[in-house]
Design a protein around this motif. Structure first.
Motif, PDB file in Angstrom:
ATOM      1  N   VAL A  26      12.228   5.666   3.329  1.00  0.00           N
ATOM      2  CA  VAL A  26      11.885   4.654   2.338  1.00  0.00           C
ATOM      3  C   VAL A  26      12.537   3.326   2.721  1.00  0.00           C
ATOM      4  O   VAL A  26      13.732   3.276   3.056  1.00  0.00           O
ATOM      5  N   VAL A  27      11.763   2.247   2.663  1.00  0.00           N
ATOM      6  CA  VAL A  27      12.293   0.899   2.861  1.00  0.00           C
ATOM      7  C   VAL A  27      11.754   0.003   1.752  1.00  0.00           C
ATOM      8  O   VAL A  27      10.780   0.324   1.079  1.00  0.00           O
ATOM      9  N   GLU A  28      12.408  -1.135   1.578  1.00  0.00           N
ATOM     10  CA  GLU A  28      11.932  -2.114   0.606  1.00  0.00           C
ATOM     11  C   GLU A  28      10.687  -2.812   1.139  1.00  0.00           C
ATOM     12  O   GLU A  28      10.381  -2.748   2.325  1.00  0.00           O
TER      13      GLU A  28
ATOM     14  N   GLU B 134       6.918   1.968   2.262  1.00  0.00           N
ATOM     15  CA  GLU B 134       7.324   0.730   1.615  1.00  0.00           C
ATOM     16  C   GLU B 134       7.165   0.865   0.100  1.00  0.00           C
ATOM     17  O   GLU B 134       6.131   1.304  -0.387  1.00  0.00           O
ATOM     18  N   VAL B 135       8.214   0.471  -0.620  1.00  0.00           N
ATOM     19  CA  VAL B 135       8.241   0.603  -2.075  1.00  0.00           C
ATOM     20  C   VAL B 135       8.340  -0.791  -2.695  1.00  0.00           C
ATOM     21  O   VAL B 135       9.091  -1.639  -2.199  1.00  0.00           O
TER      22      VAL B 135
ATOM     23  N   GLN C   3       0.836  -1.180   0.000  1.00  0.00           N
ATOM     24  CA  GLN C   3       0.000   0.000   0.000  1.00  0.00           C
ATOM     25  C   GLN C   3       0.879   1.240   0.000  1.00  0.00           C
ATOM     26  O   GLN C   3       1.969   1.256   0.550  1.00  0.00           O
ATOM     27  N   SER C   4       0.406   2.292  -0.644  1.00  0.00           N
ATOM     28  CA  SER C   4       1.210   3.506  -0.786  1.00  0.00           C
ATOM     29  C   SER C   4       1.081   4.391   0.446  1.00  0.00           C
ATOM     30  O   SER C   4       0.175   4.230   1.259  1.00  0.00           O
ATOM     31  N   GLY C   5       2.005   5.339   0.562  1.00  0.00           N
ATOM     32  CA  GLY C   5       1.965   6.307   1.650  1.00  0.00           C
ATOM     33  C   GLY C   5       2.843   5.912   2.820  1.00  0.00           C
ATOM     34  O   GLY C   5       3.253   4.763   2.956  1.00  0.00           O
TER      35      GLY C   5
ATOM     36  N   MET D 222       6.131 -10.109   9.724  1.00  0.00           N
ATOM     37  CA  MET D 222       7.127  -9.403  10.517  1.00  0.00           C
ATOM     38  C   MET D 222       8.064  -8.558   9.656  1.00  0.00           C
ATOM     39  O   MET D 222       8.857  -7.778  10.182  1.00  0.00           O
ATOM     40  N   PHE D 223       7.936  -8.667   8.321  1.00  0.00           N
ATOM     41  CA  PHE D 223       8.773  -7.894   7.408  1.00  0.00           C
ATOM     42  C   PHE D 223       8.013  -6.727   6.787  1.00  0.00           C
ATOM     43  O   PHE D 223       8.409  -6.209   5.745  1.00  0.00           O
ATOM     44  N   SER D 224       6.932  -6.292   7.423  1.00  0.00           N
ATOM     45  CA  SER D 224       6.087  -5.248   6.861  1.00  0.00           C
ATOM     46  C   SER D 224       5.480  -4.400   7.969  1.00  0.00           C
ATOM     47  O   SER D 224       5.147  -4.912   9.042  1.00  0.00           O
TER      48      SER D 224
END
Length: 489
Positions: free
Chosen positions: A206-208, A228-229, A92-94, A441-443
């Motif tokens: 910014v993170v992956e 998240e990108v 999701q964006s933002g 856990m990665f988000s």
């Protein structure tokens, strides 16, 4: 004399045809072990070379695979077809506040016990490291420490060790002065100090997607927001989407792992790393580069870091010896470019200094030589372990699973069939003595609900094979939940 090769060929081809028929009819199923060479010689009255030729022929057709010191097994699926790879993530964006600690603490606690199969661990097996040589270096260097070394080696750290680290940068083709290197208590301190140097509470970073959970914890601790990108499983972050995010949200920094990203294992191509650095330079945007897996590559040539393309001092490069040499020694460093003095000050005001005896020991070990020989051995071990686990997922996990084999590091990112609850799977596996790292856990938004990260850091064994069979059975038997949203990756 001319007839002998023909007879031998007939025997091994006949044996191969019989085994192929048993595979085709389901008598031998994916993951089943073929009779040993000795058993087959005894039961059929043939020579070992005949059996090996038959097995080699089946292997060339993708029907069986060899496991070191374990024998031959029926391959993944008919024809040796591999599972597909996961697609690029679609977060999701933002920007988003970060609140991940409770889930991470639960999952990390499951991988600490000695009797747990550590598929969820973030570390390779300690048996892969030269601990005896390191111990001798620690004893030897400690004897030679002088009282004034305890003061001289305060931040930015032991000069001998910094020289050795600077030599490692030369392997990538660019020079780094020793006064540009700040020694830290592991890479995590280096990353945290760099993050603190370029942000203030409330800023967006910014993170992956997905991203390393300890990056999310660092953001949460400093009161930062995450953006998240989308990130490709092979090539890393989507630069087109990153450019849009920079224009729309004006983040203050990026935290990326461009080489063997955790958890995906993605390796950003060097041309893309150059484009990334140029994009960020146009916006004067700092990049915190987490590069702890850089030494764990396949082949003969190390991939360049994004730092290698930095001309404006905007890349704060962080690494350590924890993943490639000395896990428990907790020695890392930062090469923070234009932010070096600020990172030094933060180091002094937070933890003052790393362990001076340990820094001296690593300097001595590196100066004695043998580090590159150790790394070559480590890379071969990790490659074999990645191959074994990748093969096990392909053989054992149900249809609907997706997995990518990375070109380095020691993680596999596995997308399970849609509807499998990764957290419920984590708890069921824990009850069977197996740890996994569930995708949420990665988000920041607990996405990747049907994904898991598996660690390939342990030497493959019959015990790990049995654990993978148990895990695959848990996936296959897991009740499917209704999924209202799209697959996250």
């Amino acid at each position: 004399m001319r007839d002998r090769p023909t007879v031998a060929a007939t025997k091994f081809e006949q044996l191969a045809r019989e085994l192929e028929q048993q595979i085709a009819t389901g008598v031998l199923r994916p993951g089943d072990r073929l009779p040993s060479v000795r058993q087959t010689c005894a039961s059929r009255g043939v020579s070992p070379s005949t059996v090996f030729q038959a097995y080699y022929l089946l292997e060339s057709r993708g029907l069986v695979r060899a496991a070191p010191r374990s024998g031959y097994f029926v391959a993944a699926r008919a024809g040796g077809v591999l599972l597909p790879e996961p697609e690029t993530s679609a977060p999701q964006s933002g920007s988003q506040p970060v609140d991940v600690n409770d889930l991470i603490y639960e999952c990390l606690g499951a991988s600490r016990a000695r009797d747990i199969v550590p598929f969820g661990s973030a570390f390779p097996s300690p048996t892969l490291f030269p601990l005896d040589r390191l111990r001798r270096a620690l004893v030897s260097s400690t004897r030679r420490l002088k009282p004034w070394n305890m003061v001289d080696d305060l931040p930015p750290g032991n000069l001998r060790l910094k020289r050795e680290i600077a030599k490692r940068y030369l392997h990538q083709g660019f020079a780094v002065a020793t006064d540009e290197i700040v020694l830290t208590h592991g890479a995590m301190e280096a990353l945290n100090l760099c993050l603190n140097a370029v942000t203030r509470p409330g800023d967006a970073v910014v993170v992956e997607s997905p991203t390393f959970y300890m990056a999310l914890q660092a953001l949460q601790r400093l009161g930062l927001r995450a953006i998240e990108v989308p990130t490709h499983v092979r090539e890393g972050i989507d630069l087109g989407r990153l450019a849009q995010v920079i224009e729309l949200h004006r983040p203050k920094a990026c935290w990326l792992t461009t080489t063997f990203q955790n958890p995906l294992g993605s390796l950003m191509p060097e041309a893309k790393k150059r484009d990334l650095v140029e994009l960020l330079a146009r916006h004067d945007l700092p990049l915190i580069e987490d590069d702890v897996y850089a030494e764990l590559y396949e082949g003969k040539t190390a991939p360049l870091s994004a730092k290698a393309f930095d001309r404006r001092g905007l890349v704060l490069h962080c690494s350590s010896f924890s993943k490639c040499l000395a896990p428990g020694y907790r020695v890392g460093w930062a090469n923070p470019g234009r932010f070096t003095r600020e990172v030094e000050r933060l180091k002094l005001t937070t933890s003052l200094s790393g362990s001076i005896p340990v820094q001296a020991a690593l300097a001595e070990y590196l100066q004695e030589g043998g580090y590159d020989r150790h790394l070559r051995s480590l890379r071969l071990s990790l490659k074999a372990q990645r191959d074994s686990m990748f093969d096990a997922v392909n053989r054992l996990f149900p249809n609907g699973t997706r997995v990518v084999r990375p070109a380095g590091g020691y993680f596999l990112w596995v997308e399970l069939p849609v509807g499998v609850d990764a957290i419920a799977l984590h708890r069921a596996a824990q009850a069977q003595g197996i740890s996994v790292a569930p995708g949420p856990m990665f988000s920041t938004r607990a996405e990747f609900q049907h994904c898991i990260r598996l660690t390939c850091g342990q030497p493959w064994s019959d015990a790990l094979e049995r654990a993978m069979r148990t895990l695959a059975r848990l996936v296959d038997d897991a009740p499917r939940v209704d999924v209202a949203s799209r697959p996250m990756i």
